[in-house]
Write a protein that holds these residues in place. Structure first.
Motif, PDB file in Angstrom:
ATOM      1  N   ALA A  74      29.659  44.655  36.434  1.00 54.95           N
ATOM      2  CA  ALA A  74      30.078  43.763  37.523  1.00 54.95           C
ATOM      3  C   ALA A  74      31.257  42.906  37.107  1.00 54.95           C
ATOM      4  O   ALA A  74      32.183  42.674  37.897  1.00 54.95           O
ATOM      5  N   PHE A  75      31.242  42.457  35.864  1.00 54.05           N
ATOM      6  CA  PHE A  75      32.272  41.506  35.414  1.00 54.05           C
ATOM      7  C   PHE A  75      33.676  42.101  35.431  1.00 54.05           C
ATOM      8  O   PHE A  75      34.615  41.481  35.932  1.00 54.05           O
ATOM      9  N   PHE A  76      33.850  43.301  34.894  1.00 55.83           N
ATOM     10  CA  PHE A  76      35.193  43.885  34.813  1.00 55.83           C
ATOM     11  C   PHE A  76      35.849  44.075  36.179  1.00 55.83           C
ATOM     12  O   PHE A  76      36.973  43.621  36.402  1.00 55.83           O
ATOM     13  N   PRO A  77      35.187  44.770  37.131  1.00 59.28           N
ATOM     14  CA  PRO A  77      35.843  44.938  38.434  1.00 59.28           C
ATOM     15  C   PRO A  77      36.140  43.618  39.132  1.00 59.28           C
ATOM     16  O   PRO A  77      37.205  43.454  39.741  1.00 59.28           O
ATOM     17  N   LEU A  78      35.209  42.673  39.051  1.00 60.57           N
ATOM     18  CA  LEU A  78      35.442  41.382  39.688  1.00 60.57           C
ATOM     19  C   LEU A  78      36.592  40.635  39.026  1.00 60.57           C
ATOM     20  O   LEU A  78      37.411  39.989  39.697  1.00 60.57           O
ATOM     21  N   LEU A  79      36.671  40.727  37.698  1.00 61.47           N
ATOM     22  CA  LEU A  79      37.745  40.066  36.975  1.00 61.47           C
ATOM     23  C   LEU A  79      39.104  40.632  37.377  1.00 61.47           C
ATOM     24  O   LEU A  79      40.040  39.889  37.681  1.00 61.47           O
ATOM     25  N   PHE A  80      39.214  41.963  37.398  1.00 65.17           N
ATOM     26  CA  PHE A  80      40.501  42.568  37.741  1.00 65.17           C
ATOM     27  C   PHE A  80      40.829  42.372  39.217  1.00 65.17           C
ATOM     28  O   PHE A  80      41.992  42.207  39.580  1.00 65.17           O
ATOM     29  N   LEU A  81      39.812  42.375  40.084  1.00 70.57           N
ATOM     30  CA  LEU A  81      40.060  42.115  41.495  1.00 70.57           C
ATOM     31  C   LEU A  81      40.638  40.719  41.692  1.00 70.57           C
ATOM     32  O   LEU A  81      41.611  40.518  42.439  1.00 70.57           O
ATOM     33  N   SER A  82      40.064  39.732  41.003  1.00 69.59           N
ATOM     34  CA  SER A  82      40.578  38.363  41.121  1.00 69.59           C
ATOM     35  C   SER A  82      41.973  38.250  40.515  1.00 69.59           C
ATOM     36  O   SER A  82      42.843  37.549  41.049  1.00 69.59           O
ATOM     37  N   ALA A  83      42.216  38.972  39.399  1.00 70.51           N
ATOM     38  CA  ALA A  83      43.537  38.919  38.764  1.00 70.51           C
ATOM     39  C   ALA A  83      44.612  39.528  39.662  1.00 70.51           C
ATOM     40  O   ALA A  83      45.752  39.043  39.705  1.00 70.51           O
ATOM     41  N   TYR A  84      44.237  40.584  40.391  1.00 71.76           N
ATOM     42  CA  TYR A  84      45.203  41.221  41.285  1.00 71.76           C
ATOM     43  C   TYR A  84      45.487  40.357  42.521  1.00 71.76           C
ATOM     44  O   TYR A  84      46.603  40.339  43.042  1.00 71.76           O
ATOM     45  N   ARG A  85      44.482  39.612  43.007  1.00 73.91           N
ATOM     46  CA  ARG A  85      44.610  38.927  44.295  1.00 73.91           C
ATOM     47  C   ARG A  85      44.993  37.456  44.189  1.00 73.91           C
ATOM     48  O   ARG A  85      45.460  36.873  45.166  1.00 73.91           O
ATOM     49  N   LEU A  86      44.772  36.855  43.017  1.00 71.41           N
ATOM     50  CA  LEU A  86      45.059  35.428  42.882  1.00 71.41           C
ATOM     51  C   LEU A  86      46.326  35.225  42.066  1.00 71.41           C
ATOM     52  O   LEU A  86      46.424  35.700  40.933  1.00 71.41           O
ATOM     53  N   PRO A  87      47.301  34.510  42.602  1.00 68.98           N
ATOM     54  CA  PRO A  87      48.558  34.294  41.883  1.00 68.98           C
ATOM     55  C   PRO A  87      48.463  33.129  40.905  1.00 68.98           C
ATOM     56  O   PRO A  87      47.551  32.305  40.967  1.00 68.98           O
ATOM     57  N   GLY A  88      49.429  33.102  40.006  1.00 70.84           N
ATOM     58  CA  GLY A  88      49.621  31.927  39.167  1.00 70.84           C
ATOM     59  C   GLY A  88      48.476  31.576  38.248  1.00 70.84           C
ATOM     60  O   GLY A  88      48.292  30.428  37.869  1.00 70.84           O
TER      61      GLY A  88
END
Length: 306
Positions: A74-88
């Protein structure tokens, strides 16, 4: 000295994870968070299984699967999803509440009662990280924020359960890491193919990025992390987490030409100070090295190793 070396080696894990943001944006295919999580976890897990040649037994099949789901699947996909969608670096800001999650869960599951100092230190760490990575022009993305919160909660739960369950007799942290990475990767695989389709075409730059993530950023880093969980309290380990966004900021300055403002430098000092404060020994005996190594629940015995 032994405890200090344990803290330093464990700290190398979040320092390594701090490079994830730069590698994701500079080396990997865009908009493939599930595939990226899969490539980070499964090859590393299989390699560690081949190296250790140790498989779970008995209750550790479901325990390893549970830890793998929380810490990896769960952690990896959620982490990369947030990294792709959240700027800065906003993903790092939202994720920096992890120590507060761990403090609450450790109180419920480990008996590590949070002190006022712990709570204030956690707030200071999140505030310092926000000064480092949060940009005034950043736009909030609800999906990204929820993904970042969920990733922090998943990792916090996995950290506390890893501490609670310990390791089977004769099994080292390297084998435990392999179990979790393999289980997490196998959970990610079907979801990645259903949601994102066939793997993208990869060039040499993409392959180099994935190799780095699988080896240094995952296999080695998670071995150090789980090793540290076995020797420090859950709260002490999680307070090393702010080193990840601080490392990301330093890499952005040194390698990507991103300037560091005076406000960011102040934030780095606050977050680093909170990290150091989080390593202070609790007054209870739970502060000892290799502390609170809890045997399997079915034994009904709590084993304390000094």
């Amino acid at each position: 000295m032994k405890r200090a070396s344990t803290v330093l080696f464990t700290a190398l894990a979040p320092v390594s994870w701090g490079s994830t943001y730069a590698v994701t944006t500079e080396f990997l295919p865009a908009d493939r968070p599930l595939f990226t999580g899969l490539m980070r976890a499964l090859p590393a897990g299989v390699a560690l299984l081949a190296l250790t040649r140790v498989l779970p037994r008995g209750a550790w099949w479901w325990k390893a699967a549970t830890l793998g789901a929380l810490n990896i699947g769960a952690f990896f996909p959620l982490l990369f999803l947030s990294a792709y969608r959240l700027p800065g670096g906003m993903a790092a800001v939202v994720g920096s509440v992890g120590p507060l999650f761990v403090a609450g869960l450790a109180a419920l599951l480990l008996g590590e009662r949070p002190t006022l100092r712990t709570l204030l230190t956690g707030i200071a760490a999140a505030f310092g990280v926000s000064l480092v990575v949060l940009q005034a022009a950043s736009a909030l993305d609800l999906v990204g924020v929820l993904a970042a919160l969920a990733s922090a909660a998943s990792m916090a739960t996995g950290t506390v359960l890893t501490k609670r369950w310990g390791r089977p007799e004769g099994v080292g942290p390297l084998a435990l890491t392999g179990w979790q990475l393999t289980a997490g990767g196998l959970l990610i695989a079907p979801v990645a193919f259903l949601v994102e389709g066939a793997p993208p075409a990869l060039d040499g730059r993409n392959i180099a990025g994935y190799v780095y993530l699988a080896v240094a950023n995952t296999a080695v880093a998670y071995w150090l992390w789980f090793r540290g969980i076995g020797r420090l309290t859950a709260t002490q380990v999680t307070f090393l987490g702010p080193l990840s966004p601080l490392t990301a900021a330093v890499i952005g300055w040194a390698a990507l030409g991103q300037a560091l403002t005076p406000v960011q430098l102040v934030g780095m000092a606050i977050a680093f100070g909170a990290t150091l404060a989080g390593q202070a020994r609790p007054r209870a005996s739970a502060a000892a090295p290799d502390v609170l190594r809890i045997a399997p629940v079915e034994r009904g015995v709590q084993r304390i190793r000094s």
